[in-house]
Design an enzyme around this catalytic site. Structure first.
Site, short mmCIF file in Angstrom:
data_model
loop_
_atom_site.label_atom_id
_atom_site.label_comp_id
_atom_site.label_asym_id
_atom_site.label_seq_id
_atom_site.Cartn_x
_atom_site.Cartn_y
_atom_site.Cartn_z
N LYS A 282 0.83 -1.21 0.00
CA LYS A 282 0.00 0.00 0.00
C LYS A 282 0.86 1.26 0.00
O LYS A 282 0.44 2.28 -0.55
CB LYS A 282 -1.01 -0.01 1.15
CG LYS A 282 -2.04 -1.12 0.95
CD LYS A 282 -3.41 -0.82 1.52
CE LYS A 282 -4.38 -1.88 1.03
NZ LYS A 282 -5.70 -1.83 1.61
N LYS B 39 -3.76 -10.45 -6.33
CA LYS B 39 -5.07 -10.79 -5.75
C LYS B 39 -6.15 -9.83 -6.27
O LYS B 39 -5.86 -8.68 -6.59
CB LYS B 39 -5.02 -10.79 -4.22
CG LYS B 39 -5.11 -9.45 -3.56
CD LYS B 39 -5.56 -9.57 -2.08
CE LYS B 39 -5.85 -8.18 -1.54
NZ LYS B 39 -6.60 -8.09 -0.34
N LYS C 216 -10.69 -4.80 -4.08
CA LYS C 216 -11.74 -3.78 -4.22
C LYS C 216 -11.20 -2.50 -4.83
O LYS C 216 -11.89 -1.80 -5.53
CB LYS C 216 -12.22 -3.35 -2.83
CG LYS C 216 -13.11 -4.26 -2.13
CD LYS C 216 -13.73 -3.46 -0.96
CE LYS C 216 -13.82 -4.28 0.30
NZ LYS C 216 -12.63 -4.18 1.15
#
Ligand code: ATP
Ligand code: LTN
Length: 333
Positions: free
Chosen positions: A114, A196, A199
């Site tokens: 992130k 992966k 969202k």
């Protein structure tokens, strides 16, 4: 209290849940209500570790709450609440932060990913995210935590933090165990099957959202990246097909051998269509129930209010005891 084990899990309101969230996590939470005491929350505090637009976050949080119910969580049988409504999580977080090492947090792959994705906002909350997650779990002394495999590292850290606290202040926290299903624990992106499904992916074709309509779902599967062979078989290196096979297996209950037999001699086109239709059909009841719930704001409010009250009742006892353990003067009110 009975002697059933306690389950805790949470999901961030960072957007509509993906098929990955559904298969890897949320879909499994409803059936657990049969055997366990369950506590689930919408992790809005975690969501703001990445920039969120306030009006959108409020809307996403309510939608996530309704989606959890639409996916089978019953507010009468589980404690279902919004994380920021229980300040106990933040109260405990501080104690846990002071028992978590900089080096441990630096090793978290989610933090590394992130921070790379948002280099302009590597904030302290993003760094201490796992300590708040540990607080969520330990504030209830949960036994089991059902999550997708990407959260395993955070859970191991939660156990280490609990253990360190126990060593320093005397046995207090239970060490929570991860609860991860074998198939479907990591659903991959349809556009890059080595990553992966997430969202927050900007590529809309990469993920199936559980509220997508049937046509959209089928179209996204048709565009899924596969390989240049034409054999529906689960094999090393066939990441795209392997991912579609695991999705198909999760929604139909068929094992890989049965799937290979079903599509022997057929092309990827037929297979992708079958996966798309099976997924869309299995999500249909969720979509219908969500549409009903999201229009009943008064009912939702009643549910999350009662949920927060129940969550506070359990967690405030545990957190007060933890405060006492570290040597704080007991709260006069
Ligand atoms: P974001 O993209 O905002 O980081 P996310 O899609 O990764 O969000 P989370 O709210 O972080 O979703 O995760 C909720 C639950 O869904 C967790 O238990 C997580 O392990 C699980 N999960 C998330 N993505 C997948 C996936 N692709 N496959 C299986 N499980 C997943
Ligand atoms: N970090 C989790 C969401 C989450 C969670 C939790 C999961 C927040 N607190 C406590 C299990 C237990 C994620 O899925 N990204």
């Amino acid at each position: 209290m009975d002697d059933k084990k306690l389950i805790f899990s949470a999901i961030q309101p960072t957007g509509t849940f993906t098929l990955g969230n559904y298969i890897g996590a949320v879909r499994n939470w409803g059936p657990l209500q049969e055997q366990y005491n369950c506590i689930y929350c919408v992790a809005d505090l975690h969501a703001i570790t990445v920039k969120q637009e306030p009006a959108k976050l409020r809307q996403n949080t309510l939608a996530a709450y309704a989606l959890l119910m639409a996916c089978g969580l019953d507010p009468e049988r589980s404690i279902l609440f919004i994380q920021s409504h229980a300040h106990t999580h933040n109260d405990l977080n501080w104690l846990l932060c002071c028992n978590t090492q900089f080096g441990e947090l630096s090793r978290m792959t989610q933090f590394k990913d992130k921070s790379q994705k948002h280099p302009d906002d590597v904030n302290a909350g993003l760094f201490t995210y796992p300590s708040l997650m540990a607080a969520d779990i330990l504030a209830y002394n949960a036994d089991l935590v059902p999550v997708g495999v990407d959260q395993k590292q955070h859970l191991e850290l939660a156990r280490n933090i609990a253990q360190r606290f126990n060593q320093r202040y005397g046995d207090f926290f239970k060490l929570p165990e991860p609860y991860i299903t074998e198939v479907g624990a990591k659903i991959m992106s349809l556009q890059d099957p080595t990553k992966k499904m997430s969202k927050s992916d900007e590529n809309v074709n990469a993920c199936i959202l559980i509220l997508d309509d049937k046509d959209t779902i089928v179209r996204k599967f048709k565009r899924a990246v596969t390989d240049s062979e034409a054999e529906v078989a689960f094999r090393e290196g066939k990441d795209g097909i392997n991912n579609l096979m695991s999705i198909y297996s999760c929604v139909t209950g068929k094992d890989y051998a049965a799937i290979e037999a079903e599509f022997a001699g057929k092309g990827y086109g037929d297979f992708k269509l079958a996966v798309g239709e099976a997924v869309a059909d299995s999500l249909e009841p969720v979509r219908t129930e969500f549409a009903r719930l999201i229009n009943d704001k008064a009912y939702l409010k009643d549910c999350y209010t009662k949920g927060a009250e129940k969550a506070m009742k359990i967690s405030s006892r545990i957190v007060s005891k933890a405060y006492h353990k570290v040597g704080f003067v007991d709260r006069p009110f």
